[in-house]
Design an enzyme around this catalytic site. Structure first.
Site, PDB file in Angstrom:
ATOM      1  N   ARG A  79       0.848  -1.180   0.000  1.00 55.10           N
ATOM      2  CA  ARG A  79       0.000   0.000   0.000  1.00 55.10           C
ATOM      3  C   ARG A  79       0.894   1.243   0.000  1.00 55.10           C
ATOM      4  NH1 ARG A  79      -2.709   3.021   4.838  1.00 55.10           N
ATOM      5  NH2 ARG A  79      -3.777   4.609   3.612  1.00 55.10           N
ATOM      6  N   HIS A 123      -2.889  10.985   0.847  1.00 55.79           N
ATOM      7  CA  HIS A 123      -2.343  10.770   2.191  1.00 55.79           C
ATOM      8  C   HIS A 123      -1.766  12.100   2.685  1.00 55.79           C
ATOM      9  CE1 HIS A 123      -0.760   7.414   4.986  1.00 55.79           C
ATOM     10  NE2 HIS A 123      -0.581   8.565   5.608  1.00 55.79           N
ATOM     11  N   GLU A 168      -7.220   8.432   6.400  1.00 61.24           N
ATOM     12  CA  GLU A 168      -7.487   9.093   7.672  1.00 61.24           C
ATOM     13  C   GLU A 168      -7.983  10.535   7.546  1.00 61.24           C
ATOM     14  OE1 GLU A 168      -4.329   6.445  10.294  1.00 61.24           O
ATOM     15  OE2 GLU A 168      -3.972   8.593  10.116  1.00 61.24           O
ATOM     16  N   ASN A 295      -7.304   1.738  10.074  1.00 61.22           N
ATOM     17  CA  ASN A 295      -5.978   2.035  10.634  1.00 61.22           C
ATOM     18  C   ASN A 295      -6.140   2.055  12.139  1.00 61.22           C
ATOM     19  OD1 ASN A 295      -5.367   2.402   7.962  1.00 61.22           O
ATOM     20  ND2 ASN A 295      -4.778   4.543   8.134  1.00 61.22           N
ATOM     21  N   TYR A 297      -4.331   1.899  15.947  1.00 64.03           N
ATOM     22  CA  TYR A 297      -3.145   2.016  16.786  1.00 64.03           C
ATOM     23  C   TYR A 297      -3.457   2.139  18.282  1.00 64.03           C
ATOM     24  CZ  TYR A 297      -0.616   3.297  12.475  1.00 64.03           C
ATOM     25  OH  TYR A 297      -0.066   3.308  11.225  1.00 64.03           O
ATOM     26  N   GLU A 355      -3.461  -0.117   8.255  1.00 62.00           N
ATOM     27  CA  GLU A 355      -2.302   0.285   9.053  1.00 62.00           C
ATOM     28  C   GLU A 355      -2.445  -0.284  10.458  1.00 62.00           C
ATOM     29  OE1 GLU A 355      -1.247   4.453   9.307  1.00 62.00           O
ATOM     30  OE2 GLU A 355      -1.776   4.793   7.207  1.00 62.00           O
TER      31      GLU A 355
END
Length: 448
Positions: A79, A123, A168, A295, A297, A355
Protein backbone atom coordinates in the site's frame (compact mmCIF):
# COMPACT_ATOMS: atom_id res chain seq x y z
CA UNK A 1 2.99 -22.47 28.80
CA UNK A 2 1.80 -24.10 25.57
CA UNK A 3 1.54 -21.82 22.55
CA UNK A 4 -1.40 -21.82 20.20
CA UNK A 5 -1.07 -21.41 16.46
CA UNK A 6 -3.57 -18.89 15.03
CA UNK A 7 -4.12 -19.67 11.35
CA UNK A 8 -5.31 -17.27 8.66
CA UNK A 9 -7.51 -17.90 5.61
CA UNK A 10 -5.68 -19.17 2.50
CA UNK A 11 -6.50 -15.99 0.55
CA UNK A 12 -5.44 -13.60 3.33
CA UNK A 13 -3.39 -10.66 2.02
CA UNK A 14 -0.16 -9.86 3.85
CA UNK A 15 1.23 -6.41 3.13
CA UNK A 16 2.97 -3.29 4.37
CA UNK A 17 2.20 0.38 3.89
CA UNK A 18 3.94 3.72 3.27
CA UNK A 19 3.01 7.27 2.26
CA UNK A 20 4.52 9.45 -0.45
CA UNK A 21 5.74 12.42 1.61
CA UNK A 22 7.17 10.14 4.29
CA UNK A 23 9.46 8.13 2.00
CA UNK A 24 9.87 9.57 -1.50
CA UNK A 25 12.06 12.62 -1.04
CA UNK A 26 12.75 14.27 -4.43
CA UNK A 27 10.51 17.10 -3.24
CA UNK A 28 11.33 19.41 -6.17
CA UNK A 29 12.45 16.90 -8.81
CA UNK A 30 11.06 16.18 -12.31
CA UNK A 31 8.42 18.90 -12.26
CA UNK A 32 6.82 18.13 -8.90
CA UNK A 33 4.93 21.04 -7.36
CA UNK A 34 4.92 22.11 -3.71
CA UNK A 35 2.64 20.32 -1.28
CA UNK A 36 1.35 21.65 2.04
CA UNK A 37 3.82 19.31 3.77
CA UNK A 38 6.74 20.80 1.86
CA UNK A 39 5.64 24.22 3.08
CA UNK A 40 4.85 23.12 6.64
CA UNK A 41 8.07 21.15 7.19
CA UNK A 42 10.18 24.06 5.89
CA UNK A 43 8.57 26.46 8.39
CA UNK A 44 10.69 26.83 11.55
CA UNK A 45 9.42 25.12 14.69
CA UNK A 46 6.83 22.87 13.06
CA UNK A 47 8.78 19.58 13.09
CA UNK A 48 10.18 18.19 16.35
CA UNK A 49 13.75 17.67 15.10
CA UNK A 50 13.69 20.51 12.55
CA UNK A 51 13.81 18.03 9.67
CA UNK A 52 11.87 17.82 6.39
CA UNK A 53 10.80 15.18 3.90
CA UNK A 54 13.08 16.67 1.23
CA UNK A 55 15.10 13.44 1.06
CA UNK A 56 13.33 11.11 3.53
CA UNK A 57 14.10 7.53 2.43
CA UNK A 58 15.01 8.65 -1.11
CA UNK A 59 12.47 6.12 -2.37
CA UNK A 60 11.95 8.14 -5.56
CA UNK A 61 15.41 6.92 -6.60
CA UNK A 62 15.62 3.68 -4.59
CA UNK A 63 12.23 2.17 -5.44
CA UNK A 64 13.67 -0.90 -7.17
CA UNK A 65 15.72 -1.73 -4.08
CA UNK A 66 12.69 -1.18 -1.88
CA UNK A 67 10.52 -3.52 -3.96
CA UNK A 68 13.28 -6.13 -3.65
CA UNK A 69 13.01 -5.80 0.13
CA UNK A 70 9.24 -6.32 -0.09
CA UNK A 71 9.84 -9.45 -2.13
CA UNK A 72 12.44 -10.66 0.39
CA UNK A 73 9.92 -10.28 3.22
CA UNK A 74 7.30 -12.06 1.10
CA UNK A 75 4.66 -9.34 0.86
CA UNK A 76 1.55 -10.07 -1.19
CA UNK A 77 0.50 -6.43 -1.30
CA UNK A 78 2.06 -3.00 -1.00
CA UNK A 79 0.00 0.00 0.00
CA UNK A 80 1.51 3.31 -1.11
CA UNK A 81 0.19 6.78 -1.82
CA UNK A 82 0.55 9.04 -4.81
CA UNK A 83 1.85 12.58 -4.39
CA UNK A 84 -0.88 14.72 -5.95
CA UNK A 85 1.57 17.59 -6.58
CA UNK A 86 3.85 15.21 -8.49
CA UNK A 87 1.01 14.61 -10.96
CA UNK A 88 -0.56 18.07 -10.99
CA UNK A 89 1.98 20.66 -9.76
CA UNK A 90 -0.80 23.25 -9.45
CA UNK A 91 -3.35 20.76 -8.11
CA UNK A 92 -5.32 20.94 -11.37
CA UNK A 93 -4.76 21.76 -15.02
CA UNK A 94 -1.56 20.64 -16.71
CA UNK A 95 -0.48 17.06 -16.00
CA UNK A 96 3.18 16.35 -15.21
CA UNK A 97 3.95 13.22 -17.26
CA UNK A 98 7.22 12.57 -15.38
CA UNK A 99 5.22 12.18 -12.19
CA UNK A 100 2.77 9.77 -13.77
CA UNK A 101 5.66 7.81 -15.30
CA UNK A 102 7.19 7.25 -11.85
CA UNK A 103 4.08 5.54 -10.48
CA UNK A 104 3.54 3.71 -13.76
CA UNK A 105 7.01 2.13 -13.45
CA UNK A 106 6.48 1.37 -9.77
CA UNK A 107 3.19 -0.44 -10.44
CA UNK A 108 4.75 -2.51 -13.24
CA UNK A 109 7.75 -3.40 -11.08
CA UNK A 110 5.50 -4.48 -8.21
CA UNK A 111 3.43 -6.68 -10.50
CA UNK A 112 6.59 -8.16 -12.02
CA UNK A 113 7.50 -9.22 -8.45
CA UNK A 114 4.00 -10.64 -7.76
CA UNK A 115 3.14 -7.84 -5.34
CA UNK A 116 -0.32 -6.31 -5.69
CA UNK A 117 -0.42 -2.48 -5.58
CA UNK A 118 -2.93 -0.94 -3.15
CA UNK A 119 -3.00 2.72 -4.17
CA UNK A 120 -3.99 5.54 -1.83
CA UNK A 121 -4.84 8.70 -3.75
CA UNK A 122 -4.61 11.14 -0.83
CA UNK A 123 -2.34 10.77 2.19
CA UNK A 124 -2.43 14.40 3.37
CA UNK A 125 -0.04 16.09 0.88
CA UNK A 126 -2.42 18.57 -0.78
CA UNK A 127 -0.81 20.69 -3.51
CA UNK A 128 0.11 24.05 -2.00
CA UNK A 129 -1.48 25.83 -4.98
CA UNK A 130 -4.88 24.49 -3.87
CA UNK A 131 -4.21 25.42 -0.24
CA UNK A 132 -3.56 28.96 -1.45
CA UNK A 133 -7.19 28.93 -2.67
CA UNK A 134 -8.54 27.75 0.68
CA UNK A 135 -7.48 24.09 0.65
CA UNK A 136 -10.02 21.57 1.87
CA UNK A 137 -12.17 24.34 3.38
CA UNK A 138 -12.94 25.37 -0.20
CA UNK A 139 -15.53 23.11 -1.83
CA UNK A 140 -13.80 23.59 -5.20
CA UNK A 141 -10.99 21.33 -3.92
CA UNK A 142 -13.49 18.45 -3.95
CA UNK A 143 -13.84 18.60 -7.74
CA UNK A 144 -10.07 19.05 -8.13
CA UNK A 145 -9.61 15.77 -6.25
CA UNK A 146 -12.15 13.96 -8.40
CA UNK A 147 -10.40 15.18 -11.56
CA UNK A 148 -7.04 14.05 -10.14
CA UNK A 149 -8.51 10.63 -9.28
CA UNK A 150 -9.69 10.28 -12.88
CA UNK A 151 -6.22 11.10 -14.23
CA UNK A 152 -4.62 8.43 -12.03
CA UNK A 153 -7.26 5.81 -12.88
CA UNK A 154 -6.90 6.53 -16.61
CA UNK A 155 -3.18 5.77 -16.36
CA UNK A 156 -3.10 2.93 -13.83
CA UNK A 157 -6.63 1.51 -13.78
CA UNK A 158 -5.77 -1.28 -16.23
CA UNK A 159 -3.40 -2.76 -13.61
CA UNK A 160 -4.36 -1.42 -10.17
CA UNK A 161 -7.16 -3.49 -8.62
CA UNK A 162 -7.29 -1.86 -5.18
CA UNK A 163 -8.01 1.85 -4.68
CA UNK A 164 -8.11 3.79 -1.41
CA UNK A 165 -9.53 7.27 -1.93
CA UNK A 166 -8.36 8.94 1.29
CA UNK A 167 -6.17 8.10 4.25
CA UNK A 168 -7.49 9.09 7.67
CA UNK A 169 -9.70 12.09 6.87
CA UNK A 170 -10.17 12.61 10.65
CA UNK A 171 -6.44 13.29 11.03
CA UNK A 172 -6.27 15.51 7.94
CA UNK A 173 -9.21 17.57 9.26
CA UNK A 174 -8.53 17.70 13.01
CA UNK A 175 -4.73 17.75 13.19
CA UNK A 176 -4.33 19.78 10.00
CA UNK A 177 -7.08 22.37 10.30
CA UNK A 178 -8.34 22.09 13.90
CA UNK A 179 -5.29 21.70 16.14
CA UNK A 180 -2.50 22.92 13.86
CA UNK A 181 -0.19 19.97 14.55
CA UNK A 182 -0.09 18.90 10.88
CA UNK A 183 -0.05 20.80 7.59
CA UNK A 184 -1.41 23.32 6.83
CA UNK A 185 -1.18 24.17 10.54
CA UNK A 186 -4.53 25.89 11.11
CA UNK A 187 -6.22 26.03 14.52
CA UNK A 188 -9.92 26.39 13.79
CA UNK A 189 -12.42 23.69 14.78
CA UNK A 190 -15.03 25.15 12.43
CA UNK A 191 -12.60 24.65 9.56
CA UNK A 192 -11.92 21.08 10.70
CA UNK A 193 -15.64 20.25 10.59
CA UNK A 194 -15.96 21.71 7.08
CA UNK A 195 -12.80 19.91 5.92
CA UNK A 196 -14.11 16.60 7.25
CA UNK A 197 -17.29 17.06 5.23
CA UNK A 198 -15.49 18.10 2.05
CA UNK A 199 -13.10 15.14 2.32
CA UNK A 200 -16.04 12.74 2.65
CA UNK A 201 -17.68 14.40 -0.35
CA UNK A 202 -14.49 14.07 -2.40
CA UNK A 203 -14.36 10.38 -1.51
CA UNK A 204 -18.00 9.80 -2.48
CA UNK A 205 -17.63 11.54 -5.85
CA UNK A 206 -14.37 9.74 -6.64
CA UNK A 207 -15.73 6.21 -6.00
CA UNK A 208 -17.74 5.90 -9.26
CA UNK A 209 -14.96 7.59 -11.25
CA UNK A 210 -12.40 5.03 -10.07
CA UNK A 211 -14.80 2.18 -10.82
CA UNK A 212 -15.63 3.42 -14.32
CA UNK A 213 -11.98 3.88 -15.29
CA UNK A 214 -10.56 0.64 -13.85
CA UNK A 215 -10.92 -3.03 -14.70
CA UNK A 216 -14.25 -4.62 -13.66
CA UNK A 217 -12.68 -6.56 -10.75
CA UNK A 218 -11.18 -3.42 -9.17
CA UNK A 219 -12.31 -2.55 -5.65
CA UNK A 220 -12.61 0.89 -4.07
CA UNK A 221 -12.54 1.83 -0.39
CA UNK A 222 -11.34 4.35 2.16
CA UNK A 223 -8.97 4.12 5.16
CA UNK A 224 -10.17 5.53 8.48
CA UNK A 225 -8.20 6.00 11.69
CA UNK A 226 -10.36 4.30 14.33
CA UNK A 227 -9.59 4.06 18.02
CA UNK A 228 -11.16 2.14 20.87
CA UNK A 229 -12.43 4.01 23.90
CA UNK A 230 -12.81 2.37 27.31
CA UNK A 231 -14.23 4.15 30.39
CA UNK A 232 -11.40 5.01 32.78
CA UNK A 233 -13.64 4.17 35.76
CA UNK A 234 -17.15 2.94 36.58
CA UNK A 235 -18.76 6.38 36.72
CA UNK A 236 -21.62 7.38 34.43
CA UNK A 237 -19.57 10.49 33.51
CA UNK A 238 -16.76 8.27 32.18
CA UNK A 239 -19.23 6.11 30.23
CA UNK A 240 -20.82 9.18 28.68
CA UNK A 241 -17.39 10.61 27.83
CA UNK A 242 -16.50 7.28 26.17
CA UNK A 243 -19.63 7.53 24.02
CA UNK A 244 -18.57 11.03 23.00
CA UNK A 245 -15.10 9.67 22.20
CA UNK A 246 -16.67 7.09 19.86
CA UNK A 247 -18.78 9.82 18.26
CA UNK A 248 -15.80 12.12 17.70
CA UNK A 249 -13.09 9.59 16.77
CA UNK A 250 -15.09 6.98 14.85
CA UNK A 251 -18.77 7.56 14.14
CA UNK A 252 -18.25 11.08 12.71
CA UNK A 253 -16.87 9.40 9.58
CA UNK A 254 -18.27 5.86 9.74
CA UNK A 255 -21.90 6.94 10.03
CA UNK A 256 -22.17 9.06 6.86
CA UNK A 257 -20.24 6.44 4.88
CA UNK A 258 -22.41 3.49 5.92
CA UNK A 259 -25.71 4.99 7.12
CA UNK A 260 -26.12 8.03 4.89
CA UNK A 261 -26.15 10.70 7.60
CA UNK A 262 -24.09 12.16 10.40
CA UNK A 263 -24.90 10.71 13.84
CA UNK A 264 -27.84 12.53 15.39
CA UNK A 265 -25.73 13.56 18.41
CA UNK A 266 -23.27 15.24 16.02
CA UNK A 267 -25.83 17.60 14.50
CA UNK A 268 -25.72 20.27 17.27
CA UNK A 269 -21.93 20.49 16.83
CA UNK A 270 -22.26 20.73 13.03
CA UNK A 271 -24.85 23.48 13.46
CA UNK A 272 -22.73 25.36 15.99
CA UNK A 273 -19.74 25.17 13.63
CA UNK A 274 -21.92 26.37 10.69
CA UNK A 275 -21.17 23.42 8.41
CA UNK A 276 -21.94 24.28 4.80
CA UNK A 277 -23.50 21.37 2.90
CA UNK A 278 -25.98 20.62 0.16
CA UNK A 279 -29.04 18.33 0.52
CA UNK A 280 -27.63 15.84 -1.99
CA UNK A 281 -24.25 15.51 -0.22
CA UNK A 282 -25.37 12.74 2.13
CA UNK A 283 -26.27 10.36 -0.70
CA UNK A 284 -23.00 11.11 -2.52
CA UNK A 285 -20.91 10.41 0.60
CA UNK A 286 -22.71 7.09 1.15
CA UNK A 287 -21.67 5.70 -2.27
CA UNK A 288 -21.30 1.93 -1.69
CA UNK A 289 -17.68 0.88 -1.09
CA UNK A 290 -16.09 -2.52 -1.64
CA UNK A 291 -14.06 -2.47 1.57
CA UNK A 292 -13.32 -0.45 4.67
CA UNK A 293 -9.68 0.20 5.48
CA UNK A 294 -9.09 0.33 9.24
CA UNK A 295 -5.98 2.04 10.63
CA UNK A 296 -5.76 0.95 14.25
CA UNK A 297 -3.15 2.02 16.79
CA UNK A 298 -4.75 3.30 19.98
CA UNK A 299 -7.00 2.33 22.88
CA UNK A 300 -7.89 5.36 25.00
CA UNK A 301 -8.93 5.21 28.64
CA UNK A 302 -11.52 7.98 28.73
CA UNK A 303 -13.07 10.21 31.36
CA UNK A 304 -14.89 13.54 31.35
CA UNK A 305 -12.53 16.45 30.82
CA UNK A 306 -11.69 19.56 28.83
CA UNK A 307 -9.72 18.13 25.88
CA UNK A 308 -11.23 18.41 22.37
CA UNK A 309 -13.95 20.96 23.22
CA UNK A 310 -16.89 20.84 22.67
CA UNK A 311 -16.60 17.03 22.94
CA UNK A 312 -14.85 17.41 26.32
CA UNK A 313 -12.78 14.33 27.07
CA UNK A 314 -9.69 13.47 29.07
CA UNK A 315 -7.38 10.54 28.36
CA UNK A 316 -5.69 8.83 31.29
CA UNK A 317 -2.77 6.40 31.31
CA UNK A 318 -2.99 2.78 32.32
CA UNK A 319 -0.34 2.34 35.06
CA UNK A 320 -0.07 -1.39 34.33
CA UNK A 321 0.42 -1.12 30.58
CA UNK A 322 3.40 -0.91 28.26
CA UNK A 323 3.51 2.11 25.95
CA UNK A 324 5.20 2.59 22.58
CA UNK A 325 7.53 5.46 21.70
CA UNK A 326 4.45 7.39 20.55
CA UNK A 327 3.04 6.99 24.07
CA UNK A 328 0.34 4.67 22.72
CA UNK A 329 -0.77 1.82 24.96
CA UNK A 330 0.15 -1.71 23.88
CA UNK A 331 -3.25 -3.39 24.16
CA UNK A 332 -3.51 -6.13 21.52
CA UNK A 333 -7.10 -7.16 22.27
CA UNK A 334 -8.17 -3.60 21.43
CA UNK A 335 -7.92 -4.31 17.71
CA UNK A 336 -10.33 -7.23 18.09
CA UNK A 337 -12.75 -5.29 20.29
CA UNK A 338 -12.79 -2.37 17.84
CA UNK A 339 -13.31 -4.61 14.79
CA UNK A 340 -16.17 -6.45 16.51
CA UNK A 341 -17.86 -3.12 17.30
CA UNK A 342 -17.47 -1.78 13.75
CA UNK A 343 -18.62 -5.03 12.18
CA UNK A 344 -21.71 -5.23 14.38
CA UNK A 345 -22.74 -1.59 13.89
CA UNK A 346 -21.82 -0.92 10.26
CA UNK A 347 -21.53 -4.37 8.64
CA UNK A 348 -18.78 -3.69 6.07
CA UNK A 349 -18.61 -6.63 3.66
CA UNK A 350 -14.81 -6.57 3.61
CA UNK A 351 -12.19 -5.05 5.90
CA UNK A 352 -8.49 -4.56 5.39
CA UNK A 353 -6.29 -3.52 8.30
CA UNK A 354 -4.57 -0.85 6.20
CA UNK A 355 -2.30 0.28 9.05
CA UNK A 356 -1.21 -1.12 12.40
CA UNK A 357 2.23 -0.92 13.95
CA UNK A 358 4.45 0.45 16.67
CA UNK A 359 7.33 2.89 17.12
CA UNK A 360 10.16 1.82 19.40
CA UNK A 361 13.69 3.15 19.89
CA UNK A 362 15.56 0.73 17.64
CA UNK A 363 19.30 0.22 17.95
CA UNK A 364 21.51 -0.97 15.11
CA UNK A 365 24.02 -3.61 16.25
CA UNK A 366 26.42 -5.02 13.63
CA UNK A 367 23.90 -4.95 10.79
CA UNK A 368 21.08 -6.34 12.94
CA UNK A 369 18.19 -4.64 14.71
CA UNK A 370 16.89 -6.77 17.58
CA UNK A 371 13.54 -5.03 18.03
CA UNK A 372 12.10 -7.47 20.58
CA UNK A 373 9.28 -5.10 21.61
CA UNK A 374 8.03 -4.83 18.02
CA UNK A 375 8.32 -8.60 17.57
CA UNK A 376 6.13 -9.06 20.65
CA UNK A 377 3.73 -6.36 19.41
CA UNK A 378 3.37 -8.02 16.00
CA UNK A 379 2.66 -11.44 17.49
CA UNK A 380 0.11 -10.04 19.93
CA UNK A 381 -1.86 -7.91 17.48
CA UNK A 382 -1.84 -10.47 14.67
CA UNK A 383 -3.08 -13.19 17.04
CA UNK A 384 -6.07 -10.93 17.85
CA UNK A 385 -6.71 -10.30 14.13
CA UNK A 386 -6.73 -14.07 13.59
CA UNK A 387 -9.20 -14.51 16.46
CA UNK A 388 -11.58 -11.86 15.16
CA UNK A 389 -11.65 -13.58 11.76
CA UNK A 390 -12.64 -16.77 13.58
CA UNK A 391 -15.46 -14.75 15.17
CA UNK A 392 -16.82 -13.95 11.71
CA UNK A 393 -15.48 -10.46 11.04
CA UNK A 394 -14.55 -10.24 7.31
CA UNK A 395 -10.90 -9.11 7.65
CA UNK A 396 -9.24 -9.98 4.34
CA UNK A 397 -5.75 -8.53 4.77
CA UNK A 398 -3.23 -6.82 7.05
CA UNK A 399 -0.78 -4.05 6.09
CA UNK A 400 1.88 -3.37 8.67
CA UNK A 401 2.82 0.29 9.23
CA UNK A 402 5.39 0.83 8.05
CA UNK A 403 7.49 -1.02 5.53
CA UNK A 404 10.47 1.09 6.62
CA UNK A 405 11.43 3.81 9.04
CA UNK A 406 10.53 7.22 7.59
CA UNK A 407 9.62 10.85 8.18
CA UNK A 408 7.01 10.58 10.90
CA UNK A 409 5.13 13.83 10.21
CA UNK A 410 5.44 16.36 13.04
CA UNK A 411 7.83 13.99 14.86
CA UNK A 412 10.35 14.12 12.01
CA UNK A 413 12.84 11.25 12.18
CA UNK A 414 12.55 10.74 15.95
CA UNK A 415 10.14 7.77 15.73
CA UNK A 416 10.84 4.47 13.97
CA UNK A 417 7.93 2.26 12.89
CA UNK A 418 9.57 0.18 10.17
CA UNK A 419 10.05 -3.52 9.56
CA UNK A 420 13.15 -2.24 7.76
CA UNK A 421 15.70 0.00 9.49
CA UNK A 422 16.82 3.04 7.48
CA UNK A 423 20.16 4.74 8.14
CA UNK A 424 19.21 8.24 7.01
CA UNK A 425 22.83 9.32 6.51
CA UNK A 426 23.78 6.48 4.17
CA UNK A 427 20.27 5.38 3.05
CA UNK A 428 21.23 1.80 3.89
CA UNK A 429 18.29 -0.51 4.58
CA UNK A 430 18.41 -3.42 7.07
CA UNK A 431 15.54 -5.81 7.70
CA UNK A 432 14.85 -5.84 11.45
CA UNK A 433 14.03 -8.93 13.51
CA UNK A 434 10.37 -7.91 13.23
CA UNK A 435 10.70 -7.99 9.43
CA UNK A 436 12.21 -11.47 9.65
CA UNK A 437 9.36 -12.58 11.91
CA UNK A 438 6.82 -11.09 9.49
CA UNK A 439 8.45 -13.07 6.67
CA UNK A 440 8.00 -16.25 8.72
CA UNK A 441 4.37 -15.42 9.58
CA UNK A 442 3.58 -14.80 5.89
CA UNK A 443 5.26 -18.05 4.82
CA UNK A 444 3.36 -20.10 7.43
CA UNK A 445 0.15 -18.02 7.11
CA UNK A 446 -0.13 -18.28 10.89
CA UNK A 447 1.18 -16.74 14.08
CA UNK A 448 1.92 -18.20 17.52
Amino acid sequence: MATKQVKFPDDFVWGAATASYQIEGAWDVDGKGLSIWDTFAHAPGKIKDGSTGDIACNHYFKWREDVSLMKKIGLHGYRFSIAWARILPDGLGKVNQDGLDFYDRLVDWLLDHDIDPYVTLYHWDLPQALQDKGGWVNRDTVQAFVDYAGIIADRLGDRVRHWITLNEPWVAAVLGYGLGEHAPGHKNLGEAIQVGHNLLLAHGLAVPVLRERSEPEAEVGISLSLSLGTPADDSSAAREATNRHDLFMNRWFLHPLFKGSYPEEMEPILGMMQLKREPEDAAVIAAPIDFLGVNYYIRHLVKDGDEFPPVNLQFVKNPEAKYTDMDWEVYPQGIRELLLEVSKEYKPTKIYITENGAAFADTLEEDRVHDTERVEYLRGYLAEVGKVIEQGVPVKGYFYWSLMDNFEWAWGYTKRFGLVYVDYDTQKRIVKDSGLLYKEIIALNSVE
